[in-house]
Design an enzyme around this catalytic site. Structure first.
Site, PDB file in Angstrom:
ATOM      1  N   CYS A 148      -0.435   4.072   2.280  1.00 32.20           N
ATOM      2  CA  CYS A 148       0.004   3.968   3.619  1.00 32.20           C
ATOM      3  C   CYS A 148       1.467   4.039   3.995  1.00 32.20           C
ATOM      4  O   CYS A 148       1.933   4.856   5.069  1.00 32.20           O
ATOM      5  CB  CYS A 148      -0.407   2.467   4.266  1.00 32.20           C
ATOM      6  SG  CYS A 148      -1.813   1.700   3.440  1.00 32.20           S
ATOM      7  N   ASP A 149       2.238   3.496   3.271  1.00 33.21           N
ATOM      8  CA  ASP A 149       3.990   3.524   3.571  1.00 33.21           C
ATOM      9  C   ASP A 149       4.701   4.505   2.857  1.00 33.21           C
ATOM     10  O   ASP A 149       5.854   4.567   3.263  1.00 33.21           O
ATOM     11  CB  ASP A 149       4.197   2.231   3.389  1.00 33.21           C
ATOM     12  CG  ASP A 149       3.052   1.196   4.257  1.00 33.21           C
ATOM     13  OD1 ASP A 149       2.812   1.791   5.525  1.00 33.21           O
ATOM     14  OD2 ASP A 149       2.862   0.168   4.004  1.00 33.21           O
TER      15      ASP A 149
ATOM     16  N   CYS B 171       0.899  -1.254  -0.003  1.00 32.38           N
ATOM     17  CA  CYS B 171      -0.048  -0.064  -0.098  1.00 32.38           C
ATOM     18  C   CYS B 171       0.784   1.218  -0.025  1.00 32.38           C
ATOM     19  O   CYS B 171       1.347   1.637   1.223  1.00 32.38           O
ATOM     20  CB  CYS B 171      -0.943   0.159   1.306  1.00 32.38           C
ATOM     21  SG  CYS B 171      -1.809   1.316   1.538  1.00 32.38           S
TER      22      CYS B 171
END
Ligand code: NAP
Length: 303
Positions: free
Chosen positions: A135-136, A132
């Site tokens: 997200c990261d 993701c």
């Protein structure tokens, strides 16, 4: 309580089915394993969802859809479905915390990420390997990262990552991408994205953190180590059908439905990414959800 409809899964397909079902004044329970929104939640920008020029954030859209379903009376239970008892007029949904009953069921459990299955992958998941970018990506500011895959997700997420990382290398196993042309054009003209076609990762290398990835040239069979600190994997998804046993599935494990979302089991419908179809998008998930709810309503009227 016996509900009119139980919907399994709270992604765009399930939530849209919930909006339609509860607005039709059917008692509707939606069972969701973790949080509503599904894969949409980790999508930064949906550029092609109709009506949102400039794009819409996946998390925001999912929050609105959940609120809309609740407004019409949908009840949401947070539980993980493990088995289905679908014979007969009353369907029983067995979950970890409880069992639930309804006259009809809509399966909208979606699909989940596929892993590479190579050495070093498990060791570094959550510590250098991500599925993701939204997200990261901020963890990889000014770092070198590898993106694996050649579909829409890989190319779209590579562009997103390139806002943070110093260099993004996109490795794809074939000579051509399957992603949309517009994404391919963005990649080609991007200053800090480079492409390696015909390469597959063989091993993630590192002691405490990722130091590199062994990549194999699939034509020459020669391997090389690419020095990166992060790996983002976007190689497609597999349907979440582990709890489904007696239903017609295709060779990839996706539920086979007719155009009205009817499965091979009487009174059971499926919609969204979990069913066999060509185009898996938020807009087609929403469309499926509306159709599934309408078909379920029709089924209930004829019980
Ligand atoms: P996908 O379209 O199935 O693409 C998966 C990619 O990973 C393919 O390029 C495939 O290679 C490669 N791959 C599969 N297994 C691999 C392995 N073991 N090792 C290395 N590479 C592997 O998956 P996706 O990109 O996640 O997209 C899923 C669906 O969501 C698609 O329908 C897509 O259009 C949609 N989507 C749309 C958008 C959008 O902006 N509109 C954004 C994201 C996703 P091959 O090509 O060689 O098979």
């Amino acid at each position: 309580m016996i509900y009119d409809i139980i919907i399994i899964g709270g992604g765009p397909a399930g939530l849209t089915a919930a909006v339609y079902a509860s607005r039709a004044r059917l008692s509707t329970l939606l069972i969701e394993k973790s949080g509503c929104g599904g894969q949409m939640v980790i999508t930064d920008l949906l550029e092609n969802y109709p009506g949102f020029n400039g794009g819409v954030n996946g998390f925001d859209l999912s929050m609105k859809l959940e609120a809309q379903a609740k407004e019409f009376g949908t009840v949401i239970a947070y539980d993980e479905v493990v088995d289905l008892e679908l014979e007969g007029d009353i369907k029983r949904i067995v979950a970890v915390n409880d069992a639930y009953e309804a006259k009809t069921v809509i399966i909208a459990a979606g699909a989940n990420i596929k892993k590479l299955g190579i050495d070093g992958e498990e060791k570094f998941i959550g510590n250098g390997i991500s599925f993701c970018a939204v997200c990261d990506a901020p963890f990889f500011k000014e770092k070198d990262v590898l993106v694996v895959g050649g579909g829409d997700s890989a190319l779209q997420e590579a562009v997103y990552l390139a806002k943070f990382a110093k260099n993004v290398v996109l490795a794809h196993r074939r000579d051509e991408f399957r992603a949309a042309k517009i994404l391919q054009e963005r990649i080609q003209s991007h200053p800090n994205i480079s492409v390696m076609l015909g390469y597959a990762p063989e091993e993630i290398i590192g002691t405490h953190s990722i130091e590199g990835v062994k990549l194999k040239n699939l034509k020459t069979l020669q391997t090389q180590i690419l020095k990166v600190q992060g790996v983002f994997v976007f190689i497609g998804r597999r349907p979440n059908t582990d709890f489904i046993h007696k239903m017609a599935l295709d060779e990839g494990g996706y539920i086979i439905t007719d155009e009205n979302m009817k499965t091979s089991v009487e009174g059971v419908f499926a919609c969204g990414d979990i069913r066999k179809k060509l185009l898996r998008q938020v807009v087609t998930a929403a469309s499926d959800g509306a159709q599934a709810a309408f078909s379920a309503q029709h089924y209930l009227e004829n019980l």
